[in-house]
Design a protein around this motif. Structure first.
Motif, short mmCIF file in Angstrom:
data_model
loop_
_atom_site.label_atom_id
_atom_site.label_comp_id
_atom_site.label_asym_id
_atom_site.label_seq_id
_atom_site.Cartn_x
_atom_site.Cartn_y
_atom_site.Cartn_z
N PRO A 74 1.48 11.05 5.14
CA PRO A 74 2.31 9.84 5.21
C PRO A 74 1.92 8.95 6.38
CG PRO A 74 3.58 11.79 5.82
CD PRO A 74 2.24 12.27 5.38
N GLN A 75 2.30 7.68 6.25
CA GLN A 75 1.96 6.70 7.27
C GLN A 75 2.60 7.02 8.61
OE1 GLN A 75 2.70 2.70 5.95
NE2 GLN A 75 2.42 1.81 7.97
N GLU A 76 3.88 7.44 8.56
CA GLU A 76 4.56 7.82 9.80
C GLU A 76 4.35 9.31 10.02
OE1 GLU A 76 5.86 5.40 11.43
OE2 GLU A 76 5.79 3.91 9.82
N LYS A 78 0.83 -1.21 0.00
CA LYS A 78 0.00 0.00 0.00
C LYS A 78 0.86 1.26 0.00
CE LYS A 78 -2.11 -1.15 3.89
NZ LYS A 78 -1.43 -2.43 4.18
N THR A 79 1.81 1.31 0.94
CA THR A 79 2.64 2.52 1.04
C THR A 79 3.49 2.71 -0.21
OG1 THR A 79 2.69 2.31 3.44
CG2 THR A 79 4.41 3.66 2.43
N THR A 80 4.01 1.62 -0.74
CA THR A 80 4.81 1.73 -1.96
C THR A 80 3.95 2.25 -3.11
OG1 THR A 80 6.06 -0.18 -1.16
CG2 THR A 80 6.37 0.44 -3.45
N LEU A 98 -4.61 9.28 2.42
CA LEU A 98 -4.31 8.94 3.81
C LEU A 98 -3.73 7.54 3.88
CD1 LEU A 98 -7.65 10.16 5.45
CD2 LEU A 98 -5.42 11.23 5.73
N ASP A 99 -2.52 7.44 4.40
CA ASP A 99 -1.88 6.13 4.50
C ASP A 99 -1.96 5.66 5.95
OD1 ASP A 99 -0.49 3.84 4.02
OD2 ASP A 99 1.38 4.81 3.42
N GLU A 100 -2.85 4.74 6.22
CA GLU A 100 -3.05 4.19 7.57
C GLU A 100 -3.07 5.29 8.64
OE1 GLU A 100 -2.27 0.49 8.37
OE2 GLU A 100 -1.26 -0.13 6.52
N PRO A 101 -4.06 6.16 8.58
CA PRO A 101 -4.01 7.35 9.44
C PRO A 101 -4.37 7.07 10.90
CG PRO A 101 -6.02 7.35 8.18
CD PRO A 101 -5.24 6.16 7.70
MG MG Z 1 2.23 0.97 4.76
#
Ligand code: MG
Ligand code: ADP
Lengths: 392, 312
Positions: free
Chosen positions: B83-85, B43-45, B159-162
């Motif tokens: 971003p996820q982080e 997902k993030t990639t 939104l990446d895993e918010p």
């Molecule tokens: Mg991810």
């Protein structure tokens, strides 16, 4: 452009806020340059004196005239003293004991050998405590060697041209390759004539340029770890904006740092680094090269701690090899050539020209070109690394 | 109408590992699209390639009709990327963080101040905007992380895993805000490995596993693919692996996976009627202590499509 200013302004504020910029860019280099200058350069050795021991096992005309010529050289008037020793052991003892800064040994039969076209060799003893004497002695030997070679060639050529052996010496001298016309002008002694306050001031400035840029390299890696770098890269600006904006601040701070150290050296020791129109471009080129080199190592780093370590390593190794800590002429022979792969070495050589001989800016065009070239190569490699490492 | 996002045939390889494998989907203007998949699914990639942070090995991305490769700056202007982080300067206040990124996004100084107030309000941090980010709770950091992406009024929010690492209260607050933004017409790409979140926020869902989008549609469409299959959650004391092996061969059971030290998830055609057969099949492998038959949902669809579970 606007985005670059935003990134640069932010970087500059961060560097000032965490206090690293003033400390590493100003306090540390100026303090160290001053301490080194006080301890090793300056007034307690006024202005510069060199005592060179001579061991004349030859007893002929050549050694005597070499000494005469050297003492008559303008640059060395009042600086140079010769002291005679009966043999090598005595000279060695004097050099080690500090009585003489260096010593020259003329082997038996030297004059005769030269006269007959067989050549001859003079050896040098040095002591790390008296770099100046070492430089003078070595430059004398260089000159002697050149003369001897010229004489040898002339004698051989004459012999081959059919001049009878017992007439050669007279013939050669009549035809221009006369006695040891030793001219120790400017150039060879320049390294020694540079005030040590200048040497250490410049050395610290050159070395700290790496550290100053290193703080920016570190923050680049920190931002990559924190994700703020990606956030900048996701903004509607070119991908390289963050990298270039931050590097520019590192460059600017390093330039300020070098100029401040330069200024402090002039103010505190009254020591001139030479024509400012030559010094400034030289420092500018060095800052460029240092920025590119530090960014190159940063582009290979995975964490900010690693970037710090790499910068530290490169800065110290270059400083050592390039003569920023120990004067190059104190390094072993085989390392002296290595100094010229570092920008430090070129800057040091350039400043020797400027400060030592009072040469104009044109004298350092060579060093400036080489240092800039080093920067261009390192910069190009850095960009490749940054692309791969998702910095730009 | 131009879709908010179209990506086609995205491929990303690291060494000989294909991390994203021909991923393609589209998001209509104003639509909320969810990318649902377990950790490591890609997902993030995928998102990194969508927002121009990572160059795809193959494939193309268009945002609002603009090719990301051809005009990345214009495309990125349309995107709000979270971003996820947490990507903030911990030593700065939320307001200072917002000011910096706002300037980077080209917002004029005067407008920026009032806009910062608005987004702080929007994420419910109006009162804490002048505190340093490192004094914030996980949930507050997450909300600030989102606020940064809203400053320039993006048309597409990504939104990446918010909600990872967020307390339940903040989680609800975040989902509420996101729903409100979509209600106001923003397009949304939402990734998560939490089925409930995607079910709640998104109208259309892509199921991603091992770098591939294995299915894509509305929740109803995905669930319909299951036919009359129900999801059955069994709790038992005993050897779950042995029990799962025994259950897998029961007529009508299409999947049986171990989801915990004492739980098994099954996909069963006509779940309710088959319960006695299931209990019998477990037999002496363990004592069944609980049975739950769940209406077909995304969790069941995921199991059906990939033979695995979202959380491992
Ligand atoms: Mg991810
Ligand atoms: N830079 C990288 N180098 C090698 N493998 C990577 C890299 N980035 C991600 N991966 C791998 O790609 C896969 C997908 O990662 P990611 O996109 O972060 O998944 P998700 O966001 O769905 O959890 C993982 O197996 C991860 O290990």
């Amino acid at each position: 452009m606007r985005a670059l200013l935003v990134v640069g302004g932010h970087e500059l504020r961060s560097r000032l806020r965490d206090g690293t910029a003033p400390l590493i860019a100003l306090v540390a280099p100026i303090m160290l340059a001053t301490l080194f200058g006080l301890a090793l350069g300056g007034d307690d050795d006024p202005p510069l004196k060199a005592t060179i021991g001579v061991v004349d096992l030859d007893g002929g005309e050549f050694p005597a005239s070499v000494q005469r010529e050297a003492l008559n050289t303008d640059e060395l008037k009042g600086v140079l003293t010769f002291r005679q020793y009966p043999d090598e052991a005595a000279a060695r003892g004097a050099v080690d004991g500090g009585e003489a800064g260096a010593a020259l040994v003329f082997p038996a039969g030297f004059s005769e050998g030269v006269g007959a076209g067989r050549g001859g060799q003079v050896s040098v003893m040095e002591s790390p405590e008296s770099p100046l004497a070492g430089v003078v002695a070595r430059s004398m030997v260089d000159r002697i060697s050149a003369l001897v070679e010229a004489r040898t060639l002339a004698v051989r050529a004459s012999l081959e041209a059919g001049v009878p052996a017992d007439r050669v010496q007279v013939f050669v001298e009549e035809n221009g390759a006369a006695g040891p016309a030793l001219s120790l002008v400017g150039d060879p002694v320049a390294g020694g004539r540079v005030d040590l306050a200048v040497h250490y001031g410049a050395g610290m400035a050159v070395m700290f340029a790496f550290f100053v840029v290193g703080t920016t390299a570190r923050s680049l890696l920190t931002e990559r770890q924190n994700g703020t770098l990606d956030r900048m890269r996701a903004a509607p600006v070119p991908l390289w904006t963050a990298l270039v904006g931050k590097s520019a601040v590192g460059f600017g701070l390093a330039l300020v740092s070098m100029c401040a150290t330069w200024l402090s050296s002039v103010l505190i020791f009254g020591a001139s680094w030479g024509d400012p129109l030559g010094v400034f471009p030289l420092l500018l080129a060095h800052v460029f090269a240092a920025t590119a080199i530090v960014m190159l190592v940063a582009s290979r780093a995975k964490t900010d701690a690693q970037a710090d370590g790499y910068t530290l390593g490169v800065a110290f190794v270059f400083a050592f090899l390039g003569g920023s800590i120990v004067p190059v002429y104190n390094l072993p022979e085989w390392l002296r050539g290595v100094s010229l792969i570092t920008p430090n070495g070129w800057v040091s050589a350039g400043l020797s020209e400027l400060a030592g001989t009072g040469a104009g800016p044109s004298a350092v065009l060579g060093p400036i070109a080489v240092v800039t070239g080093i920067g261009v190569v390192a910069g190009a490699l850095a960009l490749l690394g940054f692309r791969k490492g998702r910095f730009a | 109408m131009t879709p908010a996002l179209v990506c086609e045939g995205l491929v990303k390889r690291y060494g000989d590992k294909t991390v994203v494998d021909r991923v393609g989907f589209h998001i209509d203007e104003g639509e909320a699209y969810g990318l649902l998949g377990p950790n490591g699914a890609g997902k993030t990639t995928t998102i990194s390639m969508l927002v121009g942070l990572l160059r795809p090995d193959e494939g193309s991305v268009r945002v609002g009709g603009i090719d990301v490769d051809e005009d990345p700056v214009a495309a990125k202007r349309l995107i709000g990327y979270v971003p996820q982080e947490i990507a903030l300067y911990p030593e700065l206040t939320a307001r200072e963080n917002l000011r910096y990124f706002g300037r980077l996004y080209g917002l004029p100084r005067r407008e920026l101040t009032s806009r910062i107030g608005e987004v702080l309000d929007l994420v419910g941090l109006a009162g804490r905007g002048d505190d340093k980010v490192d004094t914030y709770s996980g949930g507050m950091k997450r909300r600030t992380n989102i606020a940064v992406a809203l400053l320039h009024r993006p048309r597409l929010l990504i939104l990446d895993e918010p909600t990872v690492g967020v307390d339940p209260q903040s989680r609800v607050a975040i989902l509420d805000r996101v729903e409100a933004l979509v209600g106001d017409g923003m397009s949304l790409l939402y990734t998560s490995h939490y089925m409930e979140e995607v079910e709640r926020v998104c109208t259309r869902v892509g199921i991603i596993d091992r770098g591939r989008v294995v299915a894509d549609g509305t929740k109803r469409e995905l669930v319909a693919e299951l036919g009359g299959t129900d999801r059955v959650e069994l709790t038992l004391d005993g050897d779950v692996t042995a029990a799962a092996d025994k259950l897998r061969v029961v007529e009508g059971v299409s999947e049986a996976v171990v989801t915990g030290s004492s739980s098994i998830r099954l996909l069963v055609a006509g779940g309710r009627h088959l319960l006695p057969a299931l209990l019998a099949a477990v037999g002496d492998a363990g004592a069944v202590t609980g049975v739950e038959v769940v209406e077909p949902d995304l969790e069941a669809a995921f199991l059906h499509l990939t033979g695995s579970t979202l959380r491992d």
